[in-house]
Design an enzyme around this catalytic site. Sequence first.
Site, PDB file in Angstrom:
ATOM      1  CG  ASN A  88      -1.515   1.330   1.543  1.00 32.54           C
ATOM      2  OD1 ASN A  88      -2.412   1.790   0.851  1.00 32.54           O
ATOM      3  ND2 ASN A  88      -1.009   1.992   2.592  1.00 32.54           N
ATOM      4  CE1 TYR A 160       0.586   7.401  -6.173  1.00 31.45           C
ATOM      5  CE2 TYR A 160      -1.134   7.631  -7.823  1.00 31.45           C
ATOM      6  CZ  TYR A 160      -0.709   7.171  -6.600  1.00 31.45           C
ATOM      7  OH  TYR A 160      -1.580   6.470  -5.793  1.00 31.45           O
TER       8      TYR A 160
END
Length: 240
Positions: A88, A160
């Site tokens: 995560n 990202y």
Amino acid sequence: MQTDNGLRGIRVAITGGTSGLGLALVRQLTSQGARVAFVARTAANVERVADETGAHGIVGDVGKKDDIYPIAMQVTSSLGGLDILVNNASCLGPVPLALLADTDCEDLEAALAVNLVGAFRLTKALFGALAASAREGRAGLVINISSDAAVSAYPGWGAYGASKAALSHLTAIWDEETKTDGIRLFALDPGDMDTPLHALAVPDADSSTLKRPELAAAEILEKMLNALRTRARPGVETNP
């Protein structure tokens, strides 16, 4: 989310476990009776969440190669093995967000180091434990947290988005390669959430339009349960 003892006793490791989605997952999994180890970089935050939840906290940075094996060893020693890994932890790259032409190479490298290479290294380091879990009929499941930025070309989100796109494809390939080991890998997009990471990326975002991390965590737990139920019924293939 309704109580479901299907997660009781399941051994879960979560990276980025002291804020946002990771923290919500730690809280909900421990409340469901799962045995949880979580990883984060700041010792004070790790201690706080460990005290609050009873989960085993590990101080480490998945973006650093030298931290991976110590993290993996602490996960397996604290839990006595591993059934589910949730990769995560995430890095935006440049903050504030920048167009690719204005992105420093070091910022792109930082996003790749955490979002892609870190997840790869930690999964690889824990592969034996996950394979053992699969052989025992427990789980052997890896959930990689992705993003809609992996498929949509949002200006400013290049570092990202590229790292998450690579993570999603790596997940799909690895899932094909591990079928004989009984390990399953899934890339999940939890949606735009009201988290510190999103606030860094979009400081002026209206938080009322964003999903609460608690809701996203509950949805992921349902997918975990679905994957566990599918494993319990040989021959049944279900998209979690």
